[in-house]
Design an enzyme around this catalytic site. Structure first.
Site, PDB file in Angstrom:
ATOM      1  N   ALA A 173      -8.364  -0.190  -6.246  1.00 23.38           N
ATOM      2  CA  ALA A 173      -8.521  -1.513  -5.651  1.00 23.38           C
ATOM      3  C   ALA A 173      -9.952  -1.714  -5.172  1.00 23.38           C
ATOM      4  O   ALA A 173     -10.489  -2.828  -5.210  1.00 23.38           O
ATOM      5  CB  ALA A 173      -7.539  -1.683  -4.492  1.00 23.38           C
ATOM      6  N   GLN A 203      -4.707  -0.686   3.318  1.00 25.47           N
ATOM      7  CA  GLN A 203      -3.334  -0.660   3.839  1.00 25.47           C
ATOM      8  C   GLN A 203      -3.224  -1.352   5.194  1.00 25.47           C
ATOM      9  O   GLN A 203      -2.561  -0.880   6.114  1.00 25.47           O
ATOM     10  CB  GLN A 203      -2.811   0.781   3.899  1.00 25.47           C
ATOM     11  CG  GLN A 203      -2.796   1.445   2.547  1.00 25.47           C
ATOM     12  CD  GLN A 203      -2.190   2.835   2.512  1.00 25.47           C
ATOM     13  OE1 GLN A 203      -1.816   3.310   1.453  1.00 25.47           O
ATOM     14  NE2 GLN A 203      -2.089   3.492   3.642  1.00 25.47           N
ATOM     15  N   TYR A 234      -0.544   4.258 -10.170  1.00 31.01           N
ATOM     16  CA  TYR A 234      -1.348   3.048 -10.310  1.00 31.01           C
ATOM     17  C   TYR A 234      -2.632   3.170  -9.486  1.00 31.01           C
ATOM     18  O   TYR A 234      -2.705   3.905  -8.515  1.00 31.01           O
ATOM     19  CB  TYR A 234      -0.564   1.805  -9.930  1.00 31.01           C
ATOM     20  CG  TYR A 234      -0.150   1.702  -8.472  1.00 31.01           C
ATOM     21  CD1 TYR A 234      -0.983   1.119  -7.533  1.00 31.01           C
ATOM     22  CD2 TYR A 234       1.099   2.161  -8.053  1.00 31.01           C
ATOM     23  CE1 TYR A 234      -0.608   1.004  -6.210  1.00 31.01           C
ATOM     24  CE2 TYR A 234       1.484   2.057  -6.727  1.00 31.01           C
ATOM     25  CZ  TYR A 234       0.625   1.478  -5.808  1.00 31.01           C
ATOM     26  OH  TYR A 234       1.005   1.383  -4.498  1.00 31.01           O
ATOM     27  N   ARG A 254       7.939   8.021   4.066  1.00 30.30           N
ATOM     28  CA  ARG A 254       7.175   8.086   2.825  1.00 30.30           C
ATOM     29  C   ARG A 254       6.697   9.508   2.537  1.00 30.30           C
ATOM     30  O   ARG A 254       6.605   9.911   1.382  1.00 30.30           O
ATOM     31  CB  ARG A 254       5.979   7.123   2.907  1.00 30.30           C
ATOM     32  CG  ARG A 254       6.336   5.695   2.564  1.00 30.30           C
ATOM     33  CD  ARG A 254       5.098   4.820   2.567  1.00 30.30           C
ATOM     34  NE  ARG A 254       4.639   4.546   3.918  1.00 30.30           N
ATOM     35  CZ  ARG A 254       3.417   4.115   4.223  1.00 30.30           C
ATOM     36  NH1 ARG A 254       2.520   3.962   3.274  1.00 30.30           N
ATOM     37  NH2 ARG A 254       3.087   3.850   5.475  1.00 30.30           N
ATOM     38  N   SER A 308      -2.415  -5.622   0.705  1.00 32.56           N
ATOM     39  CA  SER A 308      -3.614  -6.248   1.275  1.00 32.56           C
ATOM     40  C   SER A 308      -4.690  -5.226   1.631  1.00 32.56           C
ATOM     41  O   SER A 308      -4.401  -4.152   2.164  1.00 32.56           O
ATOM     42  CB  SER A 308      -3.252  -7.037   2.533  1.00 32.56           C
ATOM     43  OG  SER A 308      -2.360  -8.088   2.234  1.00 32.56           O
ATOM     44  N   THR A 309      -5.920  -5.593   1.342  1.00 30.07           N
ATOM     45  CA  THR A 309      -7.097  -4.825   1.739  1.00 30.07           C
ATOM     46  C   THR A 309      -8.082  -5.785   2.402  1.00 30.07           C
ATOM     47  O   THR A 309      -8.191  -6.941   2.003  1.00 30.07           O
ATOM     48  CB  THR A 309      -7.762  -4.160   0.519  1.00 30.07           C
ATOM     49  OG1 THR A 309      -6.799  -3.350  -0.159  1.00 30.07           O
ATOM     50  CG2 THR A 309      -8.938  -3.293   0.933  1.00 30.07           C
ATOM     51  N   TYR A 359       6.869  11.605  -0.937  1.00 33.97           N
ATOM     52  CA  TYR A 359       5.703  12.191  -1.594  1.00 33.97           C
ATOM     53  C   TYR A 359       5.935  13.666  -1.927  1.00 33.97           C
ATOM     54  O   TYR A 359       5.545  14.150  -2.995  1.00 33.97           O
ATOM     55  CB  TYR A 359       4.469  12.055  -0.705  1.00 33.97           C
ATOM     56  CG  TYR A 359       4.078  10.633  -0.395  1.00 33.97           C
ATOM     57  CD1 TYR A 359       4.435   9.584  -1.247  1.00 33.97           C
ATOM     58  CD2 TYR A 359       3.354  10.321   0.752  1.00 33.97           C
ATOM     59  CE1 TYR A 359       4.080   8.282  -0.959  1.00 33.97           C
ATOM     60  CE2 TYR A 359       2.987   9.014   1.043  1.00 33.97           C
ATOM     61  CZ  TYR A 359       3.358   8.002   0.184  1.00 33.97           C
ATOM     62  OH  TYR A 359       3.008   6.706   0.465  1.00 33.97           O
ATOM     63  N   GLY A 362      -6.150  -7.642  -5.522  1.00 32.71           N
ATOM     64  CA  GLY A 362      -6.540  -7.774  -6.918  1.00 32.71           C
ATOM     65  C   GLY A 362      -5.379  -8.198  -7.787  1.00 32.71           C
ATOM     66  O   GLY A 362      -4.232  -7.789  -7.565  1.00 32.71           O
ATOM     67  N   VAL A 368      -6.992   8.249  -4.919  1.00 39.84           N
ATOM     68  CA  VAL A 368      -7.309   7.372  -3.789  1.00 39.84           C
ATOM     69  C   VAL A 368      -6.013   6.943  -3.109  1.00 39.84           C
ATOM     70  O   VAL A 368      -5.239   6.162  -3.663  1.00 39.84           O
ATOM     71  CB  VAL A 368      -8.113   6.142  -4.253  1.00 39.84           C
ATOM     72  CG1 VAL A 368      -8.418   5.226  -3.066  1.00 39.84           C
ATOM     73  CG2 VAL A 368      -9.414   6.570  -4.921  1.00 39.84           C
ATOM     74  N   HIS A 401      -6.422   4.371  -8.775  1.00 40.12           N
ATOM     75  CA  HIS A 401      -7.039   5.683  -8.978  1.00 40.12           C
ATOM     76  C   HIS A 401      -6.092   6.734  -8.417  1.00 40.12           C
ATOM     77  O   HIS A 401      -5.652   6.624  -7.272  1.00 40.12           O
ATOM     78  CB  HIS A 401      -8.391   5.730  -8.265  1.00 40.12           C
ATOM     79  CG  HIS A 401      -9.206   6.950  -8.599  1.00 40.12           C
ATOM     80  ND1 HIS A 401      -8.769   8.236  -8.336  1.00 40.12           N
ATOM     81  CD2 HIS A 401     -10.420   7.073  -9.178  1.00 40.12           C
ATOM     82  CE1 HIS A 401      -9.692   9.096  -8.734  1.00 40.12           C
ATOM     83  NE2 HIS A 401     -10.704   8.415  -9.255  1.00 40.12           N
TER      84      HIS A 401
END
Length: 425
Positions: A136, A178, A104, A78, A247-248, A82, A216, A109, A106
């Site tokens: 989120a 994460q 997507y 990843r 998932s959070t 980036y 969410g 964040v 913020h």
């Protein structure tokens, strides 16, 4: 080099980083929408097709909109993706375009390419800024229903939490991001290392601690996930399968921290209980935090202090220094345009007088206040007391010019958490 501010000599080409929020379309702010409509080129990484379609619809040239998720791949680190994302963004900035990069949530964040692109742009002398979005975490505050300020909150990424060796605090709200990507470097998300996170939760909280698994809702058809488990439950295979890259975890405090009596006496400064102390105690304990294991009696919504406050409503009158709008419709419209039209905002910053002097409907005082390019005169011409509106108090040129020497902060400060309402005029 100072990475917090652009270099003195600005090059042609600008970079704006913005967030589209979590929920499809409806989390896009008016500010972000104004940049979508005016950007020369848009690079985006959004989570749902409806937001993608909306961005393409609102852009002035859909052919100049590019999907950054093209640079992901299953077996690709990843971090490599980036770096590539930030580089393709910067390529257009270097060619002199006004570039908007959308992410997507913020954009600041857990979005590495946004921070990297802004840092590089500023180092190279380009104007670069970030606009906020709904993360989120923001969504979670509303969906689960807790105030991060009461009694406090920590927010950490799962893998970073584990490698740092830090302990979680059982006296505050804890948010772990994460959780479905513990130790994952590519886009193949699995839960092979998930048990390491559960080991940490059990060490810091114990097996019976409540954990809320949160996702969410994105599309209007999407459900909001708010599943309640114990730490021990999270070792079950059927539950581990439910944990995904989206998932959070929210972990509520086990109990409320105790107030420091010595500090309370210092704040009180008198021998009797003050309204300040009553407010601190009440706001510390009420509303009663869900899931908190605290044996102290639950505070009432209407104790003596609260009942007295409600009774006082019957004799309440508007304070004489309360401010009301007195600005013209033209002034209101101009301030709205200034907030939502980046090109107008830039022209105004360069030469405010030439911009405002051609606007019909502005009063002479409003034109003068706007020409000063300072917040205090603008506040003064837009609002006043009832008496001030009748007497045109504060509208003399000398008075407006004098306000420039005042502090440039917002003249009304409300700290709803506890204490302060300060009006400065």
């Amino acid at each position: 080099m100072d990475h917090c501010a652009p270099m003195a000599t600005q090059k042609q080409g600008t970079l704006t980083i913005a967030g589209t929020g979590i929920a499809s379309i409806k989390h896009i702010t008016l500010e972000t929408l104004s940049y979508i409509e005016q950007a020369d080129k848009i690079h985006y990484a959004v989570v749902d097709p409806a937001t993608q379609a909306f961005v393409l619809e609102k852009s002035k040239n859909p052919q100049e909109c590019f999907d950054l998720t093209d640079y992901y791949d299953n077996d690709k680190p990843r971090y490599e993706s980036y770096v590539q994302m930030s580089e393709v963004i910067m390529k257009d900035v270097r060619q002199g375009y006004d570039v908007l990069a959308l992410f997507y949530g913020h954009p600041g964040v857990f979005v590495f390419p946004s921070h990297r692109a802004i840092a590089i742009a500023r180092e190279e002398g380009y104007s670069a800024k970030m606009l906020p979005g709904v993360s989120a975490e923001d969504y979670m505050f509303s969906d689960i229903g807790f105030d991060p300020a009461n009694p406090g909150c920590t927010s950490q990424e799962a893998t970073a939490l584990l490698v740092s060796g830090r302990s979680l605090d059982p006296l505050v709200h804890n948010i772990i991001w994460q959780v479905g990507g513990v130790g994952v470097e590519t886009m193949i998300f699995n839960n092979r290392k998930f048990h390491l996170l559960i080991d940490r939760l059990e060490r810091d909280f114990g097996p019976d601690q409540v954990v809320i698994h949160y996702i969410g809702a994105v599309l209007p058809q999407s459900p909001t996930v708010r599943d309640e488990y114990t730490v021990a439950d999270l070792r079950k295979e059927e539950i581990v399968k439910l944990i995904s890259a989206s998932s959070t975890f929210y972990i509520p405090p086990r109990r409320l921290p105790q107030l420091d009596p010595e500090m309370m006496r210092e704040l009180r400064g008198t021998g009797v209980e003050s309204p300040l102390e009553q407010a601190i105690v009440a706001m510390h304990c009420y509303p009663r935090l869900k899931w908190v294991n605290d044996e102290s009696p639950s505070p009432p919504a209407y104790g003596p202090f609260e009942k007295n406050a409600v009774d006082n409503l019957t004799t309440h009158t508007i304070p004489p220094r309360q401010l009301f709008l007195r600005s013209s419709e033209a002034m209101n419209q101009f301030m709205k345009d200034l907030a939502l039209k980046p090109d107008l905002r830039e022209r105004y910053k360069e030469d405010p007088a030439s911009v405002v002097n051609v606007i019909d409907g502005l009063t002479p005082e409003e034109k003068f206040a706007l020409s000063l390019r300072h917040p205090s005169p603008v506040y003064r011409v837009m609002r006043a007391t009832r008496e001030g509106i009748q007497t045109r108090e504060g509208l003399a040129v000398e008075e407006l010019a004098e306000t420039v020497n005042q502090d440039a902060t917002i003249p009304i400060i409300c700290v709803f958490g506890v204490l302060v309402i300060v009006v400065t005029y």
